[in-house]
Design a protein around this motif. Structure first.
Motif, PDB file in Angstrom:
ATOM      1  N   PRO A 240      41.191  29.243  33.779  1.00  0.00           N
ATOM      2  CA  PRO A 240      42.044  30.346  33.079  1.00  0.00           C
ATOM      3  C   PRO A 240      43.108  30.043  32.516  1.00  0.00           C
ATOM      4  N   PRO A 241      44.023  29.263  33.192  1.00  0.00           N
ATOM      5  CA  PRO A 241      45.446  28.794  32.262  1.00  0.00           C
ATOM      6  C   PRO A 241      45.127  27.634  31.141  1.00  0.00           C
ATOM      7  N   VAL A 242      43.891  26.808  31.271  1.00  0.00           N
ATOM      8  CA  VAL A 242      43.721  26.103  30.203  1.00  0.00           C
ATOM      9  C   VAL A 242      43.184  26.896  28.881  1.00  0.00           C
ATOM     10  N   LEU A 243      42.518  28.009  29.295  1.00  0.00           N
ATOM     11  CA  LEU A 243      41.998  28.922  28.162  1.00  0.00           C
ATOM     12  C   LEU A 243      43.227  29.454  27.455  1.00  0.00           C
ATOM     13  N   MET A 244      44.124  29.518  28.306  1.00  0.00           N
ATOM     14  CA  MET A 244      45.522  30.339  27.736  1.00  0.00           C
ATOM     15  C   MET A 244      46.470  29.466  27.170  1.00  0.00           C
ATOM     16  N   MET A 245      45.926  27.872  27.151  1.00  0.00           N
ATOM     17  CA  MET A 245      46.699  26.936  26.363  1.00  0.00           C
ATOM     18  C   MET A 245      48.005  26.558  27.028  1.00  0.00           C
ATOM     19  N   LYS A 246      47.914  26.699  28.412  1.00  0.00           N
ATOM     20  CA  LYS A 246      49.202  26.164  29.168  1.00  0.00           C
ATOM     21  C   LYS A 246      48.822  24.797  29.399  1.00  0.00           C
ATOM     22  N   ASP A 247      49.949  24.158  29.642  1.00  0.00           N
ATOM     23  CA  ASP A 247      50.098  22.785  30.216  1.00  0.00           C
ATOM     24  C   ASP A 247      49.759  22.909  31.753  1.00  0.00           C
ATOM     25  N   LEU A 248      48.940  21.696  32.268  1.00  0.00           N
ATOM     26  CA  LEU A 248      48.511  21.952  33.522  1.00  0.00           C
ATOM     27  C   LEU A 248      48.537  20.850  34.311  1.00  0.00           C
ATOM     28  N   ILE A 249      48.786  20.840  35.853  1.00  0.00           N
ATOM     29  CA  ILE A 249      48.807  19.423  36.603  1.00  0.00           C
ATOM     30  C   ILE A 249      47.885  19.950  37.824  1.00  0.00           C
ATOM     31  N   GLY A 250      46.648  19.148  37.845  1.00  0.00           N
ATOM     32  CA  GLY A 250      45.603  19.606  38.765  1.00  0.00           C
ATOM     33  C   GLY A 250      45.364  18.433  39.859  1.00  0.00           C
ATOM     34  N   ILE A 251      45.901  18.672  41.272  1.00  0.00           N
ATOM     35  CA  ILE A 251      45.688  17.789  42.299  1.00  0.00           C
ATOM     36  C   ILE A 251      44.393  18.137  43.062  1.00  0.00           C
ATOM     37  N   ALA A 252      43.506  17.407  43.078  1.00  0.00           N
ATOM     38  CA  ALA A 252      42.441  17.738  43.965  1.00  0.00           C
ATOM     39  C   ALA A 252      41.577  16.262  44.449  1.00  0.00           C
ATOM     40  N   GLN A 253      40.863  16.216  45.519  1.00  0.00           N
ATOM     41  CA  GLN A 253      40.341  15.274  45.884  1.00  0.00           C
ATOM     42  C   GLN A 253      39.031  14.884  45.015  1.00  0.00           C
ATOM     43  N   THR A 254      38.576  13.807  44.854  1.00  0.00           N
ATOM     44  CA  THR A 254      37.388  13.294  44.261  1.00  0.00           C
ATOM     45  C   THR A 254      36.133  14.185  44.643  1.00  0.00           C
ATOM     46  N   GLY A 255      35.440  14.403  43.680  1.00  0.00           N
ATOM     47  CA  GLY A 255      34.034  15.044  44.059  1.00  0.00           C
ATOM     48  C   GLY A 255      34.170  16.644  44.014  1.00  0.00           C
ATOM     49  N   THR A 256      35.396  17.026  43.710  1.00  0.00           N
ATOM     50  CA  THR A 256      35.406  18.473  43.670  1.00  0.00           C
ATOM     51  C   THR A 256      35.484  19.166  42.330  1.00  0.00           C
ATOM     52  N   GLY A 257      34.697  18.476  41.304  1.00  0.00           N
ATOM     53  CA  GLY A 257      34.452  19.268  40.115  1.00  0.00           C
ATOM     54  C   GLY A 257      35.707  19.325  39.077  1.00  0.00           C
ATOM     55  N   LYS A 258      36.549  18.169  39.169  1.00  0.00           N
ATOM     56  CA  LYS A 258      37.737  18.082  38.503  1.00  0.00           C
ATOM     57  C   LYS A 258      37.385  18.027  36.750  1.00  0.00           C
ATOM     58  N   THR A 259      36.170  17.072  36.583  1.00  0.00           N
ATOM     59  CA  THR A 259      35.976  17.046  35.437  1.00  0.00           C
ATOM     60  C   THR A 259      35.437  18.373  34.598  1.00  0.00           C
ATOM     61  N   ALA A 260      34.635  19.217  35.022  1.00  0.00           N
ATOM     62  CA  ALA A 260      34.149  20.229  34.545  1.00  0.00           C
ATOM     63  C   ALA A 260      35.297  21.248  34.295  1.00  0.00           C
ATOM     64  N   SER A 261      36.596  21.332  35.122  1.00  0.00           N
ATOM     65  CA  SER A 261      37.518  21.818  35.196  1.00  0.00           C
ATOM     66  C   SER A 261      38.373  21.789  33.995  1.00  0.00           C
ATOM     67  N   PHE A 262      38.280  20.852  33.244  1.00  0.00           N
ATOM     68  CA  PHE A 262      38.731  20.604  31.911  1.00  0.00           C
ATOM     69  C   PHE A 262      37.906  20.656  30.718  1.00  0.00           C
ATOM     70  N   VAL A 263      36.652  19.938  30.936  1.00  0.00           N
ATOM     71  CA  VAL A 263      35.606  20.010  30.004  1.00  0.00           C
ATOM     72  C   VAL A 263      35.046  21.217  29.489  1.00  0.00           C
ATOM     73  N   LEU A 264      34.853  22.221  30.268  1.00  0.00           N
ATOM     74  CA  LEU A 264      34.363  23.556  29.907  1.00  0.00           C
ATOM     75  C   LEU A 264      35.293  24.288  29.061  1.00  0.00           C
ATOM     76  N   PRO A 265      36.553  24.490  29.622  1.00  0.00           N
ATOM     77  CA  PRO A 265      37.530  25.148  28.575  1.00  0.00           C
ATOM     78  C   PRO A 265      37.783  24.389  27.183  1.00  0.00           C
ATOM     79  N   MET A 266      37.838  23.435  27.205  1.00  0.00           N
ATOM     80  CA  MET A 266      37.823  22.446  26.036  1.00  0.00           C
ATOM     81  C   MET A 266      36.968  22.870  25.003  1.00  0.00           C
ATOM     82  N   ILE A 267      35.776  22.883  25.506  1.00  0.00           N
ATOM     83  CA  ILE A 267      34.543  23.217  24.690  1.00  0.00           C
ATOM     84  C   ILE A 267      34.852  24.451  24.005  1.00  0.00           C
ATOM     85  N   ASP A 268      35.326  25.292  24.665  1.00  0.00           N
ATOM     86  CA  ASP A 268      35.514  26.668  23.916  1.00  0.00           C
ATOM     87  C   ASP A 268      36.715  26.626  23.077  1.00  0.00           C
ATOM     88  N   ILE A 269      37.813  26.197  23.573  1.00  0.00           N
ATOM     89  CA  ILE A 269      38.861  26.000  22.613  1.00  0.00           C
ATOM     90  C   ILE A 269      38.656  25.216  21.351  1.00  0.00           C
TER      91      ILE A 269
END
Length: 451
Positions: free
Chosen positions: A33-62
């Protein structure tokens, strides 16, 4: 919560559903949601939790709205390794199949011709490693002034690999008014400094404590001597219900030698490390994904770039030198909610490295308990046997010592009384010939070749 609740387009939701996903992971639910709102973002998460899709999906729509231009990519994703860059590219192809978006992959180890051609035609998404991107920029083959969106992925790995100066240089060439996202599994001070410099009022998301490992992964440490590591590995591969496994080593030479050894013992093993060219690395990875081999020996170049479903085991053949690498190695198993097992071989020399890992992860790694027959090397490593001491000779009484010493003293005195051999007399030096010379005589004239 479903993906439809996050504000994604219908075309994108269809692609996500076709990929077999219905519910977003915590990092995806909080980041999209914040990426779709064009906000800067810092995402801290352990590997294997789906980080890639968290920025790929909103980027496609943008990026679905806009026009691409030659040599001027509309968005940029920086990745530390070729494998990670290729993995992100696969995600864009999978989720963006219902959108008219063009993508280019700029990585080392391959020819520049196709990459330059793709850039000249115009791309919406540019996925690159810093080295190849800087190379093409210096050649004048790419312009970054039209980049509206920047993603710095695996920022802590960028730090480990020495890419931070390159990233600072790249960020300085991008437009000031852009959206920037920074994703990482850990947040060391240099990365915090980088985010403060190049991100504007970012949204901070942390779905797990930094440097924690997945709760679905059962971890063990296995005491073993350095000479018995291979034997221990073969024992666990045969007895611990291993379906697919990744074996991590600290050195590339160890990777090659271990893969060769496993093949000689009948295991379906492959290898992947930094000395291999890109086509060979991709070929080995494809064989592993296809099931042609079920054991992949790898160096840390693959620790964060492998996303293979169904990896049941991870073996740290060598305890990692850097504690952060442990988190990323272990994260190759237990992905997507599956369960995994991780074993770390610990020699007596690895005591400090293991302590650093346990300090970082915040918990002690339990010792592995063998059920049934235990290999001999484990017992040798767990119970260090004291070195056998040489029996001390019984001290003799002084009378016996003097009795033994007397003959030796007499022999010594007898040798001293023997007449010494007469030395051969040195040959006399030839007298100089009086030839009328009354000046100084050079010393070399007194030297005889017969001496």
């Amino acid at each position: 919560m479903s993906f439809a609740d996050l504000g994604l387009s219908d075309e994108l939701l269809q692609a996500v559903e076709a990929a077999g996903y219905t519910e977003p992971t915590p990092i995806q639910a909080q980041a999209i949601p914040p990426v779709l709102m064009m906000k800067d973002l810092i995402g801290i998460a352990q590997t294997g939790t789906g980080k890639t899709a968290s920025f790929v999906l909103p980027m496609i729509d943008i990026l679905a709205h806009g026009r691409r231009r030659a040599l001027m990519p509309r968005s940029l994703i920086l990745e530390p390794t070729r494998e990670l860059a290729a993995q992100v590219a696969e995600n864009f192809e999978k989720y963006g199949k219902n959108h008219d978006l063009k993508m280019a992959l700029l990585i080392g180890g391959v020819q520049m011709g196709d990459q330059i051609k793709a850039l000249s035609e115009g791309v919406d998404v540019l996925i690159a490693t810093p080295g190849r991107l800087m190379d093409l920029f210096e050649r004048g083959k790419i312009l970054l002034t039209g980049c509206e969106l920047l993603v710095i992925d695996e920022a802590d790995r960028m730090l480990d690999m020495g890419f931070i100066p390159d990233i600072e240089s790249i960020c300085a060439k991008l437009p000031t008014n852009r959206q920037t996202m920074l994703f990482s599994a850990t947040m060391p001070p240099p990365i915090k400094k980088l985010s403060d410099k190049f991100l504007s009022n970012p949204k901070y998301i942390e779905v797990a404590r930094p440097a924690t490992t997945n709760i679905n992964i059962v971890q063990y440490k296995v005491p073993v001597t350095a000479r018995k590591k291979r034997e221990m590995l073969r024992h666990l591969l045969r007895t611990d219900n291993v379906s697919t496994a990744i074996v991590f080593c600290n050195r590339k030479t160890t990777v090659r030698e271990l893969a060769k050894s496993l093949k000689q013992h009948g295991f379906g093993a492959g290898e992947i490390h930094g000395d291999m060219d890109q086509s060979s690395r991709i070929g080995e990875l494809d064989r592993f994904k296809a099931g042609e081999i079920n054991i992949l020996c790898a160096s840390d170049v693959a620790a964060r770039g492998l996303d293979v479903k169904g990896v049941s085991h991870v073996f740290n053949f060598d305890t990692p030198w850097h504690p952060d690498d442990y988190v990323h190695r272990v994260g190759r198993t237990g992905r997507g909610g599956a369960r995994g097992r991780a074993f770390t071989f610990v020699t007596p020399e690895d005591a400090e490295a293991v302590q650093n890992v346990e300090k970082l992860t915040g918990g002690e790694i339990p010792l592995f308990e063998f059920s049934g027959e235990q290999p001999a090397e484990a017992a040798e490593a767990v119970e260090e046997k004291p070195k056998a001491q040489r029996p001390r000779r019984a001290r003799k009484d002084e009378g016996a010592e003097r009795a033994e010493a007397a003959p030796r003293q007499e022999a010594k005195e007898a040798r001293s009384e023997e007449p010494r051999k007469e030395r051969r007399p040195r040959r006399s030096q030839p007298e100089p010939v009086d030839d009328g010379w009354n000046g100084p005589v050079p010393e070399f004239l007194h030297v005889s070749a017969l001496v």
